[in-house]
Design a protein around this motif. Structure first.
Motif, short mmCIF file in Angstrom:
data_model
loop_
_atom_site.label_atom_id
_atom_site.label_comp_id
_atom_site.label_asym_id
_atom_site.label_seq_id
_atom_site.Cartn_x
_atom_site.Cartn_y
_atom_site.Cartn_z
N GLY A 123 0.70 -1.31 0.01
CA GLY A 123 0.07 -0.10 -0.05
C GLY A 123 0.92 1.32 0.03
O GLY A 123 0.47 2.36 0.66
N ARG A 167 -9.02 3.74 3.30
CA ARG A 167 -9.22 2.35 3.74
C ARG A 167 -10.27 2.53 4.90
O ARG A 167 -10.04 1.88 6.03
CB ARG A 167 -8.21 1.58 4.01
N GLY A 209 -1.12 1.12 4.03
CA GLY A 209 -1.19 -0.15 4.82
C GLY A 209 0.43 -0.42 4.97
O GLY A 209 1.42 -0.16 4.34
N TYR A 523 0.57 -6.54 8.76
CA TYR A 523 0.06 -6.48 10.06
C TYR A 523 0.39 -5.26 10.53
O TYR A 523 1.63 -4.99 10.90
CB TYR A 523 0.18 -7.67 11.02
N GLN A 559 -4.99 -3.47 11.10
CA GLN A 559 -5.18 -3.72 9.90
C GLN A 559 -4.25 -5.03 9.21
O GLN A 559 -3.12 -5.04 9.51
CB GLN A 559 -4.61 -2.21 8.92
N TYR A 560 -5.24 -5.78 8.92
CA TYR A 560 -4.29 -6.82 7.93
C TYR A 560 -4.42 -6.53 6.62
O TYR A 560 -5.64 -6.34 5.80
CB TYR A 560 -5.21 -8.15 8.35
N ALA A 561 -3.53 -7.02 5.81
CA ALA A 561 -3.56 -6.92 4.22
C ALA A 561 -2.71 -8.08 3.89
O ALA A 561 -1.76 -8.35 4.15
CB ALA A 561 -3.03 -5.32 3.99
N GLU A 578 -4.83 -6.08 -4.07
CA GLU A 578 -4.76 -6.05 -2.31
C GLU A 578 -5.84 -6.19 -1.81
O GLU A 578 -6.99 -5.58 -2.15
CB GLU A 578 -3.86 -4.68 -1.81
N TYR A 580 -7.87 -5.99 2.39
CA TYR A 580 -7.48 -5.62 3.75
C TYR A 580 -8.80 -5.56 4.53
O TYR A 580 -10.01 -5.65 3.93
CB TYR A 580 -6.99 -4.27 3.60
N TYR A 581 -8.32 -5.61 5.88
CA TYR A 581 -9.43 -5.52 7.07
C TYR A 581 -9.03 -4.85 7.96
O TYR A 581 -8.05 -5.02 8.35
CB TYR A 581 -9.80 -7.06 7.23
N LYS A 582 -9.67 -3.60 8.27
CA LYS A 582 -9.20 -3.06 9.45
C LYS A 582 -10.16 -2.72 10.38
O LYS A 582 -11.63 -2.54 10.11
CB LYS A 582 -8.97 -1.42 8.84
N TYR A 616 -13.40 -3.06 5.17
CA TYR A 616 -12.80 -3.99 4.55
C TYR A 616 -13.00 -3.88 2.96
O TYR A 616 -13.81 -3.08 2.71
CB TYR A 616 -13.19 -5.57 4.92
#
Length: 804
Positions: A123, A167, A209, A523, A559-561, A578, A580-582, A616
């Motif tokens: 990111g 995001r 990210g 992460y 945040q996971y990406a 990509e 992602y989940y935040k 996400y």
């Protein structure tokens, strides 16, 4: 346990024993025409077996076994340079790269992603300023913030607003830096333009990210802007004249090849142009608006080991409104003042230090006079900061960063003064909040194998809210509040009111599938101790910054990406996908029904409510980097939700900036040496809004009943812009005085014309919706009509740019 294991692996890999004798080549890579440092230049052996790149200050360090090498130095838009070395000891080698002479090869990068396959970064995007300047712009004003909103995962705050959302995060969750100094309000004209003068900007680095441990204090992103250093070879000037503003930049050597300066200024002049045509007898003749900003920077290279940089920014908006007939006048000035001093020191070929001291001051004022009545409001934030960071290069597989970061904050959330005639109202003492923020960080970027790369780090943060401070506890809170009514507690100067200590681990991984593709994961664990409180639905200068207190906990985000990256046609095309989940906690909003006057003689955190959120999405990016035809396509599918116990009856709701679909297309075509054609197209799902669902007549009044929060959508936003840049030929034909023929003569300066058309097909994009009542309320025959307000129709503009 995991941290201990990582430290053990890192230590063993750094201390690995190698039978070969090795030496280090280090130095700086600079631009030959200006002497400025080049960030991200590539340095590698000709067989590609070993390589590295310059850091943000142009420094590199590469370690090789004893022997002979052809070392290649390269950077996009510059001619590569090869040095033949016979390495038998450590070597200091500074290199200057010359720009490519073919114009169509100079403009080959639009939104260059830094090391798409090799780095563990996710990111992260770097933008080339020369290409940014050619893109179509509103009224010809090149805007850095508008440009980054064309990237996937970054959404605009709406028409006429320079705020941005990354995001699913809010506008307060973006760390905006100019030469390492924080910018709290990055906009002019209530958000229509950004404060960044494109002629003063050297580099734009956006991280959305996988934030490295050296950055912190925000949950969502980092926008790191570096200013030009000035030409230490020769004097020069450049600028531009547009429809609403002009700009001028002067630069040159103070001591040739050792020291340089640059000064860049910009001002709008609509107020000056219109003044002669305004009749002073008109009611609103005293109304006006303008903004200006000034950037300056000097640097001095004492030696290859020591260099000093000092830079500053000062900008102001000045809005005035007057109604002479009514006796009403208002003044609204706001702006930033920023200073930065940086010292770079090289301890040896493997150890580099950067020490920075910065000052940032943002002020907003509102003053109003109506007859004998006067009202004044001011708010702002002031920072004093210092940062020391070490870069250590033990070998080619490792880079270690470590340092400390400190900031002293002074917040002025809202100070109000009221006066009628000679009578002043008691609105309490000036309300200023003080706090300390400290961070220690360490990270290592290392290659475990040829395919597997890890960037692991941790940031340990401490935040303390300190006095002088008066804490107001409303009745019903505390041990005896319900019996005794509101209570006050006073804290002395420097006395701790509340504090927090939080660790922030960071991890990024890259696995190379082959020479053309790689998989990355990250992460990111962040805490944010500052909050932006807003009574409006969008980001405005009236919003106030406040610190975490004993009542207001820091915002927290994880945040996971995961991403897949692939290059095509030898790097001509870069592509990525990509996901992602935040997850976010301790988000801050005003309680429903809070008014500005509620904050007088009270603490702001008594009027806050706290909640959580998540976001996400999937981001697609295709970037054509090389050739006459360049550009990118970015698409984001995302979802952003919020939940507050005291808002919307505690039911989860979409964030205002929740945008399911967001598409950007950016194209540029260079036709030979003279013409550059550009176009941008954007499409986005409409903003979420709250609208009335029922209306009642109660005692002759029309009362609205609103539906669930953000349960309606405005129409979709879409727009097409086009631009054409014509580069005036470097030479002109003149008559030869000797033989009467035509000869070429070099012009005194280079120039170009840029014509841009904003909103080509005149789309009426929604800005906001309001309701008007048509009919007679007394007779009961009334119709409530929803009306949409749009800002910008089709807007052509032309700008003349020059450089000599």
């Amino acid at each position: 346990m995991r941290i201990a294991l990582w430290l053990t692996i890192a230590l063993l890999s750094v201390l690995q024993i190698d039978a070969q004798t090795k030496y280090t080549v280090s130095g700086y890579v600079r631009a030959g025409l200006t002497g400025e440092d080049i960030l991200g230049a590539n340095i590698y052996t000709k067989d590609f077996s070993v390589g590295t790149s310059t850091n943000v200050y142009g420094f590199y360090s590469i370690t090789l076994p004893e022997g002979e090498y052809e070392l290649v130095f390269s950077y996009v838009g510059f001619e590569s340079k090869t040095s033949i070395l016979k390495l038998s000891s450590d070597l200091s080698l500074n290199v200057e790269l010359e720009p490519k002479t073919i114009v169509t090869q100079q403009a080959v990068v639009v939104g260059e992603k830094s090391n798409n396959l090799d780095d563990a970064d996710m990111g992260r995007v770097e933008l080339d300023m020369e290409q940014v300047k050619t893109l179509p712009a509103l009224l010809g004003e090149v805007d850095v913030l508008k440009t980054i909103q064309l990237l996937p995962g970054i959404q605009s705050a709406g028409e006429g607003n320079s705020g941005f959302y990354v995001r699913g995060g809010g506008p307060d969750q973006n760390l905006i830096l100019v030469d390492n100094a924080v910018v709290y309000n990055p906009s002019h004209l209530f958000g229509f333009f950004s404060v960044f003068n494109a002629d003063a900007v050297k580099n734009i680095d956006i991280i959305k990210g996988g934030m490295p441990a050296s950055y912190g204090g925000r949950l969502s992103s980092v926008l790191d802007i570096s200013l030009n250093e000035g030409n230490n070879k020769r004097f020069g000037a450049k600028g531009g004249i547009g429809l609403i503003s002009s700009r001028l930049t002067l630069e040159g050597p103070i001591v040739k090849d050792k020291s340089s300066f640059i000064v860049s200024a910009r001002r709008t002049y609509i107020d000056v142009l219109l003044k002669p045509f305004i009749d002073r007898s008109e009611d609103y003749s005293g109304s006006s608006y303008y903004f200006y900003d000034l950037n300056a920077k000097v640097n001095y290279r004492f030696s290859d080991k020591d260099q000093l940089f000092v830079s500053g920014y000062f900008g102001r908006d000045q809005f005035g409104f007057a109604d002479n007939e009514a006796g009403f006048a208002a003044e609204i000035p706001w702006g930033n003042a920023i200073a930065s001093m940086r010292w770079n020191h090289l301890f040896g070929p493997k150890l580099f230090m950067n020490t920075t001291v910065t000052f940032s001051d943002y002020k907003f004022k509102f003053g109003m006079d109506y007859g004998d009545f006067s009202f004044a409001l001011r708010s702002g934030v002031q920072d004093w900061s210092g940062k020391v960071m070490l870069n250590y290069y033990p070998n080619n597989r490792h880079e270690i960063k470590a340092g400390v970061d400190y900031t002293y904050h002074a917040f002025t959330p809202t100070t109000v003064k009221l006066k009628t005639g000679d009578t002043e109202f008691d609105t309490g003492e000036d309300y200023i909040l003080y706090s300390h923020e400290v961070a220690f960080f360490v990270s290592e970027d290392f290659d475990l194998t040829e395919r597997f790369k890890i960037n692991a780090g941790v940031r340990a943060t401490y935040f303390a809210h300190v006095g002088p401070y008066t804490k107001f506890t409303p009745s019903g809170e505390g041990d005896f509040g319900a019996l005794n009514g509101p209570t006050e507690e006073t804290f002395a100067n420097g006395e701790k009111v509340g504090d927090y200590f939080k660790p922030e681990p960071r991890l990024a991984l890259r696995y190379s599938l082959n020479k053309k593709s790689s998989v990355k994961a990250s992460y990111t664990h962040n805490y944010q101790y500052l909050h932006l409180a807003s009574l409006a639905g969008s980001s405005l200068p009236t919003d106030v910054w406040v610190p975490s207190t004993d009542r207001t906990a820091p915002q927290f985000g994880i945040q996971y990406a995961l991403g897949y990256f692939r290059d095509f046609k030898q790097g001509m095309f870069e592509t990525s996908v990509e996901v992602y989940y935040k997850d976010m906690k301790n988000l801050v909003e005003y309680k429903e029904g809070t008014l500005l006057e509620d904050q007088v003689n009270d603490n702001l955190d008594n009027h806050f409510t706290y909640g959580k959120g998540y976001s996400y999405g999937v981001e697609l990016f295709i970037n054509k980097r090389l050739g006459d035809f360049t550009g990118w396509v970015g698409y984001t599918w995302s979802r952003t939700m919020r939940q507050f116990d005291d808002i919307n009856e505690g039911v989860e709701f979409p964030a205002k900036f929740d945008r399911t679909h967001d598409l950007s297309v950016v194209l540029a075509y260079a036709l030979k040496e003279k013409w550059v054609f550009t176009t941008t197209f954007v499409y986005g799902t409409g903003n979420a809004i709250t609208l009335p669902v029922e209306r009642y007549f109660i005692e002759g009044r029309l009362v609205d009943v609103y539906g669930p929060r953000n349960s309606f959508r405005m129409d979709a936003y879409h727009r097409l812009d086009v631009g054409i840049t014509y580069n005036v030929s470097e030479f002109k034909l003149v008559k030869d005085k000797i033989n009467g023929g035509k000869i070429k003569k070099k012009r005194m300066f280079d120039s170009s014309f840029t014509l841009s058309v904003y909103n080509v097909y005149n789309r009426k994009n929604p800005y906001f919706i309001f309701f008007s009542n048509d009919g007679d309320l007394q007779s009961g025959e009334i119709e409530v009509v929803a009306k949409q307000v749009s800002l910008f129709p089709i807007l052509p503009s032309i700008t003349w740019n020059f450089e000599f």
